[in-house]
Scaffold this motif. Structure first.
Motif, PDB file in Angstrom:
ATOM      1  N   LEU A   1      -8.715  38.725  31.936  1.00  0.00           N
ATOM      2  CA  LEU A   1      -8.311  40.021  32.839  1.00  0.00           C
ATOM      3  C   LEU A   1      -8.960  39.699  34.335  1.00  0.00           C
ATOM      4  CD1 LEU A   1      -8.396  43.414  30.601  1.00  0.00           C
ATOM      5  CD2 LEU A   1      -6.466  42.095  32.095  1.00  0.00           C
ATOM      6  N   ARG A   2     -10.662  38.307  34.498  1.00  0.00           N
ATOM      7  CA  ARG A   2     -11.012  38.214  34.818  1.00  0.00           C
ATOM      8  C   ARG A   2     -11.045  36.769  35.549  1.00  0.00           C
ATOM      9  NH1 ARG A   2     -14.828  41.823  35.617  1.00  0.00           N
ATOM     10  NH2 ARG A   2     -16.708  39.946  36.694  1.00  0.00           N
ATOM     11  N   VAL A   3      -9.861  35.955  35.134  1.00  0.00           N
ATOM     12  CA  VAL A   3     -10.089  34.351  35.213  1.00  0.00           C
ATOM     13  C   VAL A   3      -8.415  34.657  35.981  1.00  0.00           C
ATOM     14  CG1 VAL A   3     -11.446  33.782  33.200  1.00  0.00           C
ATOM     15  CG2 VAL A   3      -8.616  34.092  33.444  1.00  0.00           C
TER      16      VAL A   3
ATOM     17  N   ALA B   1     -10.099  30.648  28.390  1.00  0.00           N
ATOM     18  CA  ALA B   1      -9.226  30.025  27.444  1.00  0.00           C
ATOM     19  C   ALA B   1      -8.963  29.877  26.130  1.00  0.00           C
ATOM     20  CB  ALA B   1      -8.461  29.742  28.615  1.00  0.00           C
ATOM     21  N   THR B   2      -9.818  29.424  26.032  1.00  0.00           N
ATOM     22  CA  THR B   2     -10.240  28.273  24.872  1.00  0.00           C
ATOM     23  C   THR B   2      -9.995  29.503  23.472  1.00  0.00           C
ATOM     24  OG1 THR B   2     -11.553  27.803  25.619  1.00  0.00           O
ATOM     25  CG2 THR B   2     -10.097  25.796  25.972  1.00  0.00           C
ATOM     26  N   PHE B   3     -10.133  30.935  24.134  1.00  0.00           N
ATOM     27  CA  PHE B   3     -10.411  31.511  22.409  1.00  0.00           C
ATOM     28  C   PHE B   3      -8.712  31.049  22.299  1.00  0.00           C
ATOM     29  CE2 PHE B   3     -14.160  33.320  24.824  1.00  0.00           C
ATOM     30  CZ  PHE B   3     -15.538  33.491  23.554  1.00  0.00           C
ATOM     31  N   GLY B   4      -8.568  31.083  22.888  1.00  0.00           N
ATOM     32  CA  GLY B   4      -6.295  31.065  21.791  1.00  0.00           C
ATOM     33  C   GLY B   4      -7.083  29.948  21.591  1.00  0.00           C
ATOM     34  N   GLY B   5      -7.735  28.571  21.766  1.00  0.00           N
ATOM     35  CA  GLY B   5      -7.776  27.878  20.763  1.00  0.00           C
ATOM     36  C   GLY B   5      -8.270  27.844  19.286  1.00  0.00           C
TER      37      GLY B   5
ATOM     38  N   ARG C   1      -1.489  32.563  32.957  1.00  0.00           N
ATOM     39  CA  ARG C   1      -2.610  34.048  32.798  1.00  0.00           C
ATOM     40  C   ARG C   1      -2.046  35.278  31.704  1.00  0.00           C
ATOM     41  NH1 ARG C   1      -3.620  38.093  35.815  1.00  0.00           N
ATOM     42  NH2 ARG C   1      -5.563  38.975  35.578  1.00  0.00           N
ATOM     43  N   GLN C   2      -0.710  35.163  32.639  1.00  0.00           N
ATOM     44  CA  GLN C   2      -0.155  36.933  31.837  1.00  0.00           C
ATOM     45  C   GLN C   2      -0.136  35.926  30.894  1.00  0.00           C
ATOM     46  OE1 GLN C   2       0.164  39.171  33.791  1.00  0.00           O
ATOM     47  NE2 GLN C   2       0.501  40.762  32.202  1.00  0.00           N
ATOM     48  N   THR C   3       0.921  35.637  30.278  1.00  0.00           N
ATOM     49  CA  THR C   3       1.107  34.746  29.406  1.00  0.00           C
ATOM     50  C   THR C   3      -0.153  35.017  28.277  1.00  0.00           C
ATOM     51  OG1 THR C   3       3.072  33.432  30.222  1.00  0.00           O
ATOM     52  CG2 THR C   3       2.393  32.589  28.038  1.00  0.00           C
ATOM     53  N   LEU C   4      -1.498  34.505  28.860  1.00  0.00           N
ATOM     54  CA  LEU C   4      -2.425  34.648  27.803  1.00  0.00           C
ATOM     55  C   LEU C   4      -2.592  36.073  27.597  1.00  0.00           C
ATOM     56  CD1 LEU C   4      -4.094  31.263  28.652  1.00  0.00           C
ATOM     57  CD2 LEU C   4      -2.981  31.799  26.716  1.00  0.00           C
ATOM     58  N   LEU C   5      -2.641  36.889  28.621  1.00  0.00           N
ATOM     59  CA  LEU C   5      -2.636  38.094  27.878  1.00  0.00           C
ATOM     60  C   LEU C   5      -1.844  38.301  26.892  1.00  0.00           C
ATOM     61  CD1 LEU C   5      -3.415  39.155  31.973  1.00  0.00           C
ATOM     62  CD2 LEU C   5      -5.028  39.427  29.533  1.00  0.00           C
TER      63      LEU C   5
ATOM     64  N   LEU D   1     -10.130  37.280  23.919  1.00  0.00           N
ATOM     65  CA  LEU D   1      -9.373  36.497  24.967  1.00  0.00           C
ATOM     66  C   LEU D   1      -9.011  37.143  25.719  1.00  0.00           C
ATOM     67  CD1 LEU D   1      -7.513  34.555  25.818  1.00  0.00           C
ATOM     68  CD2 LEU D   1      -6.628  34.600  23.829  1.00  0.00           C
ATOM     69  N   LEU D   2      -8.457  38.862  25.272  1.00  0.00           N
ATOM     70  CA  LEU D   2      -7.505  39.949  26.308  1.00  0.00           C
ATOM     71  C   LEU D   2      -8.498  39.839  27.178  1.00  0.00           C
ATOM     72  CD1 LEU D   2      -5.636  42.051  26.480  1.00  0.00           C
ATOM     73  CD2 LEU D   2      -6.870  43.134  25.249  1.00  0.00           C
ATOM     74  N   VAL D   3     -10.125  39.902  27.076  1.00  0.00           N
ATOM     75  CA  VAL D   3     -10.783  41.005  27.902  1.00  0.00           C
ATOM     76  C   VAL D   3     -11.131  39.644  29.510  1.00  0.00           C
ATOM     77  CG1 VAL D   3     -13.142  41.951  29.023  1.00  0.00           C
ATOM     78  CG2 VAL D   3     -12.299  42.006  26.402  1.00  0.00           C
TER      79      VAL D   3
END
Length: 470
Positions: A201-203, A29-33, A89-93, A196-198
């Motif tokens: 998909l798995r969390v 998730a923190t790849f977004g950061g 989760r969907q938002t971060l995707l 982050l995209l990949v």
């Protein structure tokens, strides 16, 4: 407080395989950061070749820099609403895809107008991530570890900025005369965007969001992945208890029209504004130019600026070591006191020391100390407190509003700092930050509640009860 609303002791957060799974989820998730940090920091060292390549003026340079922060303001609101409707989760995707598109668009931009447009798109993703990642982490974390887990996002933000400064310095030192080299600097950000995209998909989805949607079995299944079985059941019971109390009091709404909710939003807005009015992003966006103004050469300034990135990482690392042991309010007040003190020292150094290496190094030392203290206290605390104070029903929307204003404040600093330095000088500009820091201390002391050591559900019950007792 009534017996029904009294917080109940949860079983301890014991370690086990679920601890590692939660750690992996936090990293993903923190790849977004990380993207947040790199995309905001990369412009610092890319401005000189970018200005040469696209023929930027002072005005168009400001527009290119601030277009990302404008996009981030709107992205925070849109991301918050999407997060409440479609899930964290969907938002971060979705944001990961926007990161990829925005980055490639910036790299391939033929004119500054196209670049500004794609930086706005990139800003939508940055703002959305800034509003969504802390919520997702806070809702996945046990109360005892929420401070350190949510603050990992701030580690990734400052690590992204540090990486941008180092990449810029390395590339500029070797290929600084190549006008188009700024495109390579920006392209690096596509790698964490793909990660982050990949990874997302798995969390799993946030268990709190699943409960809000009535998907209780799915929520319990997620909690069992990141808690012991006993703790997972106790936490889901706590969420159900609060939901039952809300259902028993239909006259008590939880929306933006409720006075106690509006008061919390004002606290969130104030935190965001005062965090940015410390001027942290004047250093992160214009640090190289600032160091040049006080006497460093162009090459020395871009290398010295990497110290700001390094001490950002060291500061947040130190902050995380104590954030679960010190009350939020105590740490917040200490942070504003320290940053205001170093603003004063920067201003005095710029005003009183003669031109030369002593002045240049004094300003550098105090700027680095300011960055260390800021990132060790106010940096993680703002995002952490925002993730804690809002009720579940409107958590992402309320954070979106707070972060929208935070990014507006960032944009104001980004636009005003260079002309303010030019108009009144370095010393008076930092004295303005001193005055804002004193106002921030009054605000933090009078308005910010304590949130350490309580579950999100306990905090919501506490704010409701406090409001009802007034």
């Amino acid at each position: 407080m009534s017996t029904a609303s009294a917080p109940r002791e949860l079983p301890p957060d014991t370690r086990g395989p679920h601890t590692s799974r939660l750690g992996v989820i936090a990293v993903v998730a923190t790849f977004g950061g990380l993207l947040f940090g790199y995309d905001t920091g990369v412009i610092n060292g890319a401005l000189e070749p970018l200005s040469r390549d696209l023929g930027l003026t002072a005005v168009t340079e400001g527009l290119v820099v601030s277009s990302l922060t404008i996009g981030a303001a709107f992205g925070a609101v849109l991301g918050g609403r999407l997060s409440d409707r479609r899930g964290r989760r969907q938002t971060l995707l979705v944001l990961a895809v926007v990161f990829v598109v925005g980055t490639l668009g910036c790299v391939l931009s033929p004119t500054w107008e196209v670049l500004a447009a794609f930086r706005f798109v990139l800003g939508l993703a940055v703002g959305g991530a800034s509003a969504t990642v802390p919520v997702y982490l806070a809702e996945m974390a046990p109360a005892e570890r929420r401070g350190s887990l949510v603050s990992r996002n701030e580690i990734m933000i400052v690590s992204g900025q540090f990486a941008a400064f180092v990449v810029n310095a390395m590339i500029f030192t070797v290929w600084g005369e190549v006008d188009a080299i700024w495109r390579v600097m920006l392209l690096v950000a596509v790698l964490p965007a793909i990660a982050l995209l990949v990874g997302m998909l798995r969390v799993p989805e946030s268990p709190r969001w699943l409960v809000r949607q009535g998907r209780h079995d799915e929520a319990l299944a997620v909690l069992r992945k990141v808690r012991s079985d006993e703790r997972a059941r106790a936490e889901i019971d706590e969420v159900h208890r609060l939901a039952a109390e809300e259902a028993a009091r239909p006259s008590e709404r939880t929306d933006l029209s409720v006075p106690w909710v509006r008061r919390l939003i004002l606290v969130g807005v104030g935190l965001g504004v005062f965090q940015q009015f410390t001027g942290i992003n004047s250093v992160m966006y214009y640090g190289t130019q600032l160091l040049g103004d006080v006497g460093f050469s162009a090459n020395a300034a871009i290398v010295a600026n990497t110290l700001n990135g390094l001490f950002s990482v060291l500061g947040i690392t130190a902050g995380i070591l104590v954030i679960n042991r010190v009350d939020r309010r105590t740490m917040l007040l200490a942070g504003f006191t320290l940053t205001t003190t170093f603003h004063l020292l920067i201003g005095l150094s710029a005003a009183l020391l003669p031109e030369g290496p002593v002045k240049a190094w004094a300003v550098l030392v105090f700027v680095v100390a300011f960055v260390f203290c800021m990132q060790g206290t106010l940096g993680p605390l703002t995002w952490l407190i925002l993730s804690e104070i809002f009720p579940l029903a409107i958590r992402s929307v309320a954070i979106g509003i707070s972060v929208f204003v935070l990014w507006v404040a960032t944009g104001v600093v980004a636009l005003v700092f260079p002309p303010l330095i030019e108009a009144i000088g370095i010393a008076p500009t930092f004295f303005v930050f001193v005055a804002l820091g004193l106002a921030a201390l009054v605000f933090a002391y009078r308005c910010v509640p304590e949130t350490r050591g309580r579950s999100l559900e306990e905090l919501e019950a506490q704010f409701r009860t406090t409001a009802a007792g007034r």
